[in-house]
Design a protein around this motif. Structure first.
Motif, short mmCIF file in Angstrom:
data_model
loop_
_atom_site.label_atom_id
_atom_site.label_comp_id
_atom_site.label_asym_id
_atom_site.label_seq_id
_atom_site.Cartn_x
_atom_site.Cartn_y
_atom_site.Cartn_z
N ASP A 39 -0.48 7.57 1.07
CA ASP A 39 -1.81 7.40 0.88
C ASP A 39 -2.55 6.99 2.65
N ASN A 40 -1.39 6.05 2.63
CA ASN A 40 -1.69 5.63 3.76
C ASN A 40 -1.45 6.03 5.86
N ARG A 82 -2.88 -4.55 9.06
CA ARG A 82 -2.81 -2.97 9.41
C ARG A 82 -3.63 -3.15 10.84
N LEU A 133 -9.32 1.89 8.67
CA LEU A 133 -8.66 2.83 7.88
C LEU A 133 -8.82 4.45 7.63
N GLN A 169 -2.30 4.71 8.71
CA GLN A 169 -2.36 3.41 9.33
C GLN A 169 -1.33 2.86 9.40
N PRO A 194 1.13 -1.27 -0.19
CA PRO A 194 0.31 -0.23 -0.22
C PRO A 194 1.08 1.71 0.09
#
Length: 262
Positions: free
Chosen positions: A54-55, A128, A262, A58, A50
């Motif tokens: 953008d994450n 995650r 998320l 997380q 991922p």
């Protein structure tokens, strides 16, 4: 006597079948031409991890494995682990690499999900969210406690698979299921032949990774003869075979956060 001969012949057939299938798989997974050398083989991102930016909010933990370089890619894989704490935008990649002097445990020598010298990696496990965040300190502690940081032996170990298996034993929440062709995952010193399997849940008897038996939550039942693993998982049903890893389901496991996390 007949039963022993039949058992031996059956084992030989399994080994030969696995070897042939592994040759086909290795060619299919490798993204380089036979005449190319390791220096020019593909090592860029495979696009599996991922996007860390953008994450950013997380936490993410993943384990990958890919066929090793050259002829060894027919019989074994090279694994590594990556993780990113919540709030950070870059991955940390840890693995054991044979070449070069000094400590064999290396950090960020390759892209997080990069091709391993032309071979496309396969995702073995992913976590995650809060669960991943909680296990990252445990993973760091396991890396620091690896017993053989300056030693590498392709067979029977310790090697790159021994390193990742050590992390799995120390962090059972990872729920690591290393494929049967992860040569070295069952390496244990003669002073410590009995203990946890790489999944961290179950029991294992292993003599230097050459002979032994494993009963594990993720591994199922696995018998090791001369470093070759044969076994099965009951649920879901899966054969564990040398050279190709297994048949019955993909090795990938996922334990992702709910959308609300998320």
């Amino acid at each position: 006597m007949i039963a022993i001969k039949t058992l031996g012949l059956s084992f030989l057939c399994i080994v030969l079948f696995s070897l042939v299938v592994s040759q086909v798989q290795a060619v299919h997974q490798r993204q380089s031409l036979p005449e190319e050398g390791w220096w020019s083989a593909r090592r860029d991102s495979a696009g599996l991890a991922p996007n860390p930016r953008d994450n950013a909010r997380q936490a993410i933990v993943q384990v990958y494995a890919a066929p090793t370089w050259g002829w060894k890619g027919i019989v074994a894989v090279h694994p590594w682990i990556i993780f990113k704490p919540a709030g950070e935008t870059e991955y940390y990649r840890y693995e054991v690499i044979a070449w070069g002097g000094g400590e064999k445990v290396r950090l960020n020598r390759n892209p997080a999900d990069g091709y391993w010298y032309g071979a496309r990696p396969r995702l073995l496990v992913e976590h995650r969210g809060p669960e991943a965040q909680a296990m990252i300190p445990q993973i760091k502690a396991a890396i620091a406690s690896y017993p053989w940081p300056n030693t590498y032996h392709a067979w029977p170990g310790p090697n790159s698979n021994t390193f990742i298996a050590h992390i799995g034993r120390e962090v059972p929440a990872l729920k690591l299921d290393m494929p049967a062709n992860a040569v070295g995952k069952d390496y244990r010193s003669l002073q410590n032949p009995i203990g946890l399997p790489p999944s961290g849940r179950g029991v294992q008897l292993s003599l230097l990774g050459v002979a032994g038996v494993t009963l594990g939550a993720e591994e199922g039942v696995e018998l090791k003869v001369l470093g070759l693993n044969v076994g099965f998982n009951i649920w879901p049903l899966r054969l564990r075979l040398p050279f190709i890893g297994g048949l019955g389901r993909d090795n990938e496991q996922k334990n992702t956060a709910d959308e609300s996390q998320l």
